[in-house]
Design a protein around this motif. Sequence first.
Motif, PDB file in Angstrom:
ATOM      1  N   PHE A  50      19.428 -18.035   4.135  1.00 32.61           N
ATOM      2  CA  PHE A  50      19.638 -17.712   5.545  1.00 32.61           C
ATOM      3  C   PHE A  50      21.070 -18.009   5.937  1.00 32.61           C
ATOM      4  N   GLY A  51      21.716 -17.049   6.605  1.00 34.81           N
ATOM      5  CA  GLY A  51      23.103 -17.241   7.003  1.00 34.81           C
ATOM      6  C   GLY A  51      23.342 -17.023   8.481  1.00 34.81           C
ATOM      7  N   SER A  52      24.073 -17.933   9.097  1.00 36.76           N
ATOM      8  CA  SER A  52      24.567 -17.780  10.461  1.00 36.76           C
ATOM      9  C   SER A  52      25.771 -18.701  10.611  1.00 36.76           C
ATOM     10  N   VAL A  84      14.037 -22.813   2.380  1.00 36.72           N
ATOM     11  CA  VAL A  84      15.103 -22.025   2.994  1.00 36.72           C
ATOM     12  C   VAL A  84      16.431 -22.699   2.697  1.00 36.72           C
ATOM     13  N   VAL A  85      17.354 -21.950   2.119  1.00 35.60           N
ATOM     14  CA  VAL A  85      18.699 -22.447   1.831  1.00 35.60           C
ATOM     15  C   VAL A  85      19.651 -21.845   2.851  1.00 35.60           C
ATOM     16  N   ASN A  86      20.360 -22.689   3.581  1.00 40.50           N
ATOM     17  CA  ASN A  86      21.310 -22.217   4.582  1.00 40.50           C
ATOM     18  C   ASN A  86      22.668 -21.949   3.940  1.00 40.50           C
ATOM     19  N   VAL A  87      23.254 -20.803   4.291  1.00 40.49           N
ATOM     20  CA  VAL A  87      24.475 -20.310   3.662  1.00 40.49           C
ATOM     21  C   VAL A  87      25.505 -20.020   4.748  1.00 40.49           C
ATOM     22  N   GLU A  88      26.778 -20.327   4.474  1.00 40.74           N
ATOM     23  CA  GLU A  88      27.847 -19.973   5.405  1.00 40.74           C
ATOM     24  C   GLU A  88      29.105 -19.654   4.627  1.00 40.74           C
ATOM     25  N   GLY A  89      29.686 -18.511   4.901  1.00 42.35           N
ATOM     26  CA  GLY A  89      30.944 -18.118   4.286  1.00 42.35           C
ATOM     27  C   GLY A  89      31.719 -17.200   5.200  1.00 42.35           C
ATOM     28  N   ALA A  90      31.752 -17.564   6.500  1.00 41.77           N
ATOM     29  CA  ALA A  90      32.418 -16.741   7.519  1.00 41.77           C
ATOM     30  C   ALA A  90      31.870 -15.319   7.448  1.00 41.77           C
ATOM     31  N   CYS A  91      32.735 -14.327   7.482  1.00 42.87           N
ATOM     32  CA  CYS A  91      32.269 -12.935   7.545  1.00 42.87           C
ATOM     33  C   CYS A  91      31.573 -12.470   6.266  1.00 42.87           C
ATOM     34  N   LEU A  96      26.837 -13.562   0.625  1.00 46.81           N
ATOM     35  CA  LEU A  96      26.557 -14.795  -0.112  1.00 46.81           C
ATOM     36  C   LEU A  96      25.056 -15.080  -0.135  1.00 46.81           C
ATOM     37  N   ALA A  97      24.352 -14.763   0.965  1.00 48.03           N
ATOM     38  CA  ALA A  97      22.899 -14.905   0.981  1.00 48.03           C
ATOM     39  C   ALA A  97      22.267 -13.968  -0.040  1.00 48.03           C
ATOM     40  N   LEU A  98      22.759 -12.739  -0.117  1.00 49.19           N
ATOM     41  CA  LEU A  98      22.247 -11.783  -1.096  1.00 49.19           C
ATOM     42  C   LEU A  98      22.530 -12.259  -2.519  1.00 49.19           C
ATOM     43  N   HIS A  99      23.726 -12.802  -2.730  1.00 46.89           N
ATOM     44  CA  HIS A  99      24.082 -13.323  -4.056  1.00 46.89           C
ATOM     45  C   HIS A  99      23.132 -14.443  -4.461  1.00 46.89           C
ATOM     46  N   GLY A 100      22.794 -15.334  -3.523  1.00 46.45           N
ATOM     47  CA  GLY A 100      21.858 -16.401  -3.825  1.00 46.45           C
ATOM     48  C   GLY A 100      20.483 -15.867  -4.180  1.00 46.45           C
ATOM     49  N   ALA A 101      20.027 -14.859  -3.434  1.00 42.94           N
ATOM     50  CA  ALA A 101      18.717 -14.275  -3.709  1.00 42.94           C
ATOM     51  C   ALA A 101      18.682 -13.634  -5.090  1.00 42.94           C
ATOM     52  N   ARG A 102      19.724 -12.873  -5.413  1.00 42.65           N
ATOM     53  CA  ARG A 102      19.770 -12.217  -6.726  1.00 42.65           C
ATOM     54  C   ARG A 102      19.829 -13.253  -7.854  1.00 42.65           C
ATOM     55  N   LEU A 112      10.399 -12.825  -5.953  1.00 44.78           N
ATOM     56  CA  LEU A 112      10.720 -12.154  -4.700  1.00 44.78           C
ATOM     57  C   LEU A 112      11.445 -13.146  -3.786  1.00 44.78           C
ATOM     58  N   VAL A 113      12.660 -12.790  -3.375  1.00 43.83           N
ATOM     59  CA  VAL A 113      13.486 -13.695  -2.575  1.00 43.83           C
ATOM     60  C   VAL A 113      14.052 -12.918  -1.380  1.00 43.83           C
ATOM     61  N   LEU A 114      14.121 -13.605  -0.257  1.00 41.53           N
ATOM     62  CA  LEU A 114      14.588 -13.017   1.001  1.00 41.53           C
ATOM     63  C   LEU A 114      16.011 -13.468   1.301  1.00 41.53           C
ATOM     64  N   ALA A 115      16.843 -12.546   1.761  1.00 42.90           N
ATOM     65  CA  ALA A 115      18.187 -12.862   2.266  1.00 42.90           C
ATOM     66  C   ALA A 115      18.263 -12.397   3.708  1.00 42.90           C
ATOM     67  N   VAL A 116      18.763 -13.254   4.590  1.00 44.16           N
ATOM     68  CA  VAL A 116      18.843 -12.954   6.030  1.00 44.16           C
ATOM     69  C   VAL A 116      20.201 -13.379   6.563  1.00 44.16           C
ATOM     70  N   GLY A 117      20.786 -12.562   7.430  1.00 39.42           N
ATOM     71  CA  GLY A 117      21.994 -12.930   8.156  1.00 39.42           C
ATOM     72  C   GLY A 117      21.838 -12.564   9.617  1.00 39.42           C
ATOM     73  N   VAL A 118      22.177 -13.479  10.509  1.00 37.78           N
ATOM     74  CA  VAL A 118      22.025 -13.221  11.946  1.00 37.78           C
ATOM     75  C   VAL A 118      23.182 -13.863  12.701  1.00 37.78           C
ATOM     76  N   GLU A 119      23.642 -13.177  13.740  1.00 34.45           N
ATOM     77  CA  GLU A 119      24.734 -13.721  14.541  1.00 34.45           C
ATOM     78  C   GLU A 119      24.625 -13.251  15.982  1.00 34.45           C
TER      79      GLU A 119
END
Length: 417
Positions: A50-52, A84-91, A96-102, A112-119
Motif C-alpha cells: 500500500f502506498g500513500s 499490509v506493507v506500507n510503501v513510499e517513494g514519492a511519485c 514500488l508497490a507493484l514491484h513489491g507485489a511482483r 496473489l498479491v495486491l498493490a494499491v496507491g492512493v493520494e
Amino acid sequence: MSDAYLIGTHATPFGRFPAKDHRALAHEAVRGAIADAGLPDGQRIGQAFFGSCLMHLTGQTMIRGQACLLGLVDDGVLPVRMPVVNVEGACATGSLALHGARTEVLAGSHDLVLAVGVEKMFDPANPAGILAEIEGGFDRFDRPRWIAEYGRAAEEAGSVWAPAPDRSTAMDTYGLQASWHMHRYGTTQAQIAAGAAKNHCHGALNPNAQYRFPMTTEQVLADRPVSGPLTRAMCAPIGDGAAAALVCSERFLAEMPPRVRERAVRIRGMALSGGMFRGFDAPGLSRIAADRAYAAAGVSPGDVDVAEVHDATAFCEIFQAEMLRLCPEGQGGAYVASGAATLGGTLPINTSGGLVSKGHPIAATGLSMTYEIATQLRGEAGERQVDGARIGLVENGGGVIGFEEAVCAVTILQAPR
C-alpha cells in the motif's frame, strides 16, 4: 523462474474530490481491480503493498494501509490477517508497490498479491498548501548541496534559479532542467508545447482524466507562465485518485477460467534504479532502469509498441523518450513534435493523457500508468487504442536527488496470448 501476471487493474477517475477520503478512493480502486480479475472477492490475496505519500496531513502518520483497507476486511472483500506493507517513494510509490507485489509472487511467497496507491492532494480550504508538502521529495538533510547544484546548472544554461516559498520548487527544478536541455541540444519551447498539446488531446479521450479537453500548441504556449519555458498547460495538475493491481503466479493463473487467462497481462520485466549527483549531460537514472528492464524482459526499445512515461511536465516526456532509447539523445523534442509519439504515430506515448492531462495524485500515478498499458495490451482502450499493441512500457520516477529523480521504476508488460 515462473512468470507473474496482472489479472486485475483499476484506476479511479483523477480530479478534485473533497467529499471522498483516502479510504473511499482506495476501496473503489481495490474493488475495481478484484472485479476486473473476475474474482468474487479478494479472499485469496496473500499480501498487500500500500502506498500513500501525504496521508500524514489527515493525522494518519503510520499504519496507513492497515487503516485504509480495514473496512474491506470487515466487509469480507479482503482476508482477515492479510499483511499490509506500507510503501513510499514519492511519485514512484505506485510502481514500488507493484514491484513489491511482483517480487512476492516470483519468490513463491504468495500466489496473489495486491498493490494499491492512493493520494489526496486537493484541500479546498488551502489549495496552495500542498506545494510545501511536495518539497518532502527533496533531500532535507543537505539542502545546500542541491541548491548549489541547480545554481550551477542555471549558470551553465544562462537561466535563473531562484526558488521561493510562494513557488513550487518541483516546477522550478523541471523548468531549469528544460532550460538546460534547450541550451545543450537546441530543444525549443514550441516542441515542449507540442508534447503537452498532444497529451491534452489524448486525455480528452480518457474518461478517467482530470483534464478532458484538447489543446493546440499555440494554446499551450499562450497559457500562464510557471517556471522557465514551462506554462501551466505543460504541468501536471493537483488532484486526488487511487489505482490498484492484482499480481498472480503462473500456477494461480492456470486455475482461472478462460475469460481470466485470456486477459492476463504478463509482467515480462521490471527494474529499479536510484538517483545520484551526476554530470548534467550524463544519462539519467531512468536510462539505467530501462536498460535493466529491457535485459530482464529480453526485448529492445524497438519492440515497444506503447509507453506511459512520467511527464510531471511536458519536458519530462521529451527527456524520457531519450533515456528509454526511443529516440537519440538530444532529439526528444523533435521526436515528440514530429507526431511519432501521437496516437497513430510510430510509438504512441502517454495515450492516457499523461500526467499533464490525466492528473498526478502522486502515490496513485505508477499504478494508473500500469492500468493504462494493461488496457492497451488487452485491446480495451476504445478511442485511444493503439492498434496491435503487444509490448508496453511504464516509466515512473519519484523524488529528487541532484539533477534527477531519487528512484525510478521501469516495467515491461506483454499482451495476453
